[in-house]
Design a protein around this motif. Structure first.
Motif, PDB file in Angstrom:
ATOM      1  N   ALA A 167       0.758  -1.227  -0.073  1.00 33.89           N
ATOM      2  CA  ALA A 167      -0.092   0.019   0.074  1.00 33.89           C
ATOM      3  C   ALA A 167       0.864   1.174   0.021  1.00 33.89           C
ATOM      4  CB  ALA A 167      -1.062  -0.026   1.059  1.00 33.89           C
ATOM      5  N   ALA A 168       1.945   1.290   0.818  1.00 32.67           N
ATOM      6  CA  ALA A 168       2.808   2.373   0.771  1.00 32.67           C
ATOM      7  C   ALA A 168       3.532   2.749  -0.538  1.00 32.67           C
ATOM      8  CB  ALA A 168       3.812   2.353   2.036  1.00 32.67           C
ATOM      9  N   GLU A 169       3.825   1.707  -1.253  1.00 29.68           N
ATOM     10  CA  GLU A 169       4.363   2.001  -2.583  1.00 29.68           C
ATOM     11  C   GLU A 169       3.413   2.475  -3.559  1.00 29.68           C
ATOM     12  OE1 GLU A 169       5.361  -0.933  -6.431  1.00 29.68           O
ATOM     13  OE2 GLU A 169       5.188  -1.855  -4.424  1.00 29.68           O
ATOM     14  N   TYR A 170       2.186   2.301  -3.533  1.00 29.04           N
ATOM     15  CA  TYR A 170       1.090   2.702  -4.315  1.00 29.04           C
ATOM     16  C   TYR A 170       0.575   4.307  -3.661  1.00 29.04           C
ATOM     17  CZ  TYR A 170       1.149  -0.648  -7.708  1.00 29.04           C
ATOM     18  OH  TYR A 170       1.686  -1.536  -8.722  1.00 29.04           O
ATOM     19  N   LEU A 171       0.681   4.445  -2.610  1.00 29.62           N
ATOM     20  CA  LEU A 171       0.445   5.717  -2.149  1.00 29.62           C
ATOM     21  C   LEU A 171       1.570   6.623  -2.799  1.00 29.62           C
ATOM     22  CD1 LEU A 171      -0.483   7.992   0.033  1.00 29.62           C
ATOM     23  CD2 LEU A 171       0.993   7.083   1.539  1.00 29.62           C
ATOM     24  N   GLU A 172       2.972   6.370  -2.571  1.00 26.88           N
ATOM     25  CA  GLU A 172       3.860   7.242  -3.076  1.00 26.88           C
ATOM     26  C   GLU A 172       3.696   7.347  -4.638  1.00 26.88           C
ATOM     27  OE1 GLU A 172       8.835   7.001  -3.419  1.00 26.88           O
ATOM     28  OE2 GLU A 172       7.920   5.974  -1.802  1.00 26.88           O
ATOM     29  N   LYS A 173       3.311   6.364  -5.436  1.00 30.85           N
ATOM     30  CA  LYS A 173       3.101   6.434  -6.850  1.00 30.85           C
ATOM     31  C   LYS A 173       2.124   7.241  -6.891  1.00 30.85           C
ATOM     32  CE  LYS A 173       3.006   3.287 -10.794  1.00 30.85           C
ATOM     33  NZ  LYS A 173       3.407   1.913 -11.196  1.00 30.85           N
ATOM     34  N   ILE A 174       0.724   7.110  -6.568  1.00 24.76           N
ATOM     35  CA  ILE A 174      -0.235   8.188  -6.717  1.00 24.76           C
ATOM     36  C   ILE A 174      -0.135   9.443  -6.389  1.00 24.76           C
ATOM     37  CG2 ILE A 174      -2.745   8.631  -5.754  1.00 24.76           C
ATOM     38  CD1 ILE A 174      -3.317   5.547  -5.524  1.00 24.76           C
ATOM     39  N   LEU A 175       0.838   9.548  -5.329  1.00 21.98           N
ATOM     40  CA  LEU A 175       1.133  11.037  -5.140  1.00 21.98           C
ATOM     41  C   LEU A 175       2.196  11.624  -6.002  1.00 21.98           C
ATOM     42  CD1 LEU A 175       1.689  11.265  -1.162  1.00 21.98           C
ATOM     43  CD2 LEU A 175      -0.372  12.224  -2.471  1.00 21.98           C
ATOM     44  N   CYS A 176       2.946  10.865  -6.666  1.00 16.35           N
ATOM     45  CA  CYS A 176       3.754  11.271  -7.691  1.00 16.35           C
ATOM     46  C   CYS A 176       3.158  11.423  -8.906  1.00 16.35           C
ATOM     47  CB  CYS A 176       5.046  10.421  -7.844  1.00 16.35           C
ATOM     48  SG  CYS A 176       6.239  10.203  -6.279  1.00 16.35           S
ATOM     49  N   LEU A 177       2.095  10.869  -9.320  1.00 13.85           N
ATOM     50  CA  LEU A 177       1.344  10.927 -10.451  1.00 13.85           C
ATOM     51  C   LEU A 177       0.198  11.910 -10.484  1.00 13.85           C
ATOM     52  CD1 LEU A 177       1.200   7.213 -11.529  1.00 13.85           C
ATOM     53  CD2 LEU A 177       2.680   9.183 -12.582  1.00 13.85           C
ATOM     54  N   THR A 178      -0.052  12.713  -9.377  1.00 11.62           N
ATOM     55  CA  THR A 178      -1.142  13.713  -9.313  1.00 11.62           C
ATOM     56  C   THR A 178      -0.444  15.100  -9.534  1.00 11.62           C
ATOM     57  OG1 THR A 178      -0.823  13.971  -6.856  1.00 11.62           O
ATOM     58  CG2 THR A 178      -2.462  12.528  -7.709  1.00 11.62           C
ATOM     59  N   SER A 179      -1.304  16.080  -9.704  1.00 11.23           N
ATOM     60  CA  SER A 179      -0.830  17.492 -10.179  1.00 11.23           C
ATOM     61  C   SER A 179       0.014  18.169  -8.901  1.00 11.23           C
ATOM     62  CB  SER A 179      -2.052  18.538 -10.135  1.00 11.23           C
ATOM     63  OG  SER A 179      -2.731  18.541  -9.060  1.00 11.23           O
ATOM     64  N   PRO A 180       0.901  19.080  -9.024  1.00 10.45           N
ATOM     65  CA  PRO A 180       1.766  19.306  -7.833  1.00 10.45           C
ATOM     66  C   PRO A 180       0.886  19.811  -6.744  1.00 10.45           C
ATOM     67  CG  PRO A 180       2.502  20.199 -10.108  1.00 10.45           C
ATOM     68  CD  PRO A 180       1.165  19.368 -10.341  1.00 10.45           C
ATOM     69  N   GLU A 181      -0.225  20.604  -6.917  1.00 11.03           N
ATOM     70  CA  GLU A 181      -0.922  21.025  -5.864  1.00 11.03           C
ATOM     71  C   GLU A 181      -1.377  19.757  -5.186  1.00 11.03           C
ATOM     72  OE1 GLU A 181      -4.977  23.738  -4.602  1.00 11.03           O
ATOM     73  OE2 GLU A 181      -4.431  23.289  -6.712  1.00 11.03           O
ATOM     74  N   ALA A 182      -2.008  19.085  -5.728  1.00  6.37           N
ATOM     75  CA  ALA A 182      -2.623  17.838  -4.874  1.00  6.37           C
ATOM     76  C   ALA A 182      -1.622  17.098  -4.354  1.00  6.37           C
ATOM     77  CB  ALA A 182      -3.417  16.924  -5.935  1.00  6.37           C
ATOM     78  N   SER A 183      -0.344  16.851  -4.942  1.00  8.57           N
ATOM     79  CA  SER A 183       0.684  15.935  -4.262  1.00  8.57           C
ATOM     80  C   SER A 183       0.974  16.672  -3.164  1.00  8.57           C
ATOM     81  CB  SER A 183       1.754  15.640  -5.266  1.00  8.57           C
ATOM     82  OG  SER A 183       2.485  16.486  -5.812  1.00  8.57           O
ATOM     83  N   MET A 184       1.298  17.910  -3.331  1.00  3.65           N
ATOM     84  CA  MET A 184       1.657  18.704  -2.093  1.00  3.65           C
ATOM     85  C   MET A 184       0.880  18.534  -0.898  1.00  3.65           C
ATOM     86  SD  MET A 184       4.876  19.491  -2.534  1.00  3.65           S
ATOM     87  CE  MET A 184       5.278  20.467  -1.029  1.00  3.65           C
ATOM     88  N   ASN A 185      -0.296  18.894  -1.164  1.00  2.00           N
ATOM     89  CA  ASN A 185      -1.364  18.550   0.126  1.00  2.00           C
ATOM     90  C   ASN A 185      -1.335  17.022   0.645  1.00  2.00           C
ATOM     91  OD1 ASN A 185      -3.159  21.104   0.458  1.00  2.00           O
ATOM     92  ND2 ASN A 185      -3.301  20.891  -1.794  1.00  2.00           N
TER      93      ASN A 185
END
Length: 124
Positions: free
Chosen positions: A97-115
């Motif tokens: 799950a942690a691997e996919y949390l990181e992957k999802i955050l890296c694939l979202t827009s900069p504003e979303a990933s920063m939040n």
């Protein structure tokens, strides 16, 4: 099973408030992805940032997340498109799950990933 115990349990369930949100229906054994999506959905700053994102950029998954988050508010959401977008080919293989949390955050827009990064303490 003890009939009285079952009746007491049913009575307690009858008095529980119903959630305003719905669940996820995923292919195969992708419960790790469901867990991550539920955490991100319940992270209000992240969810709002994804909803504000106007990016139609094909390198982000904001559109897929926006659709899933909208569906979670009204009915059961399916994750098939996101599963494909994340490159999950074998849906019967457990992942981290942690691997996919990181992957999802890296694939979202900069504003979303920063939040998401700020709220969840993750790194990209």
């Amino acid at each position: 099973m003890n009939h009285d115990l079952v009746e007491r349990f049913k009575e307690k369930l009858d008095h529980c408030p119903i959630s305003d949100y719905h669940g996820l229906n995923s292919p195969g054994l992708t419960c790790y992805l469901n867990s991550v999506l539920q955490v991100l959905f319940m992270t209000e700053d992240f969810r709002e940032a994804v909803n504000r994102s106007c990016s139609e950029d094909s390198t982000t998954i904001d559109t897929q997340l926006r659709i899933i988050f909208a569906e979670l508010q009204t009915h059961l959401a399916k994750t098939n498109n996101l599963t494909e977008e994340l490159g999950i080919i074998n849906v019967y293989e457990q992942r981290d799950a942690a691997e996919y949390l990181e992957k999802i955050l890296c694939l979202t827009s900069p504003e979303a990933s920063m939040n998401g990064l700020t709220q969840l303490g993750a790194r990209c």
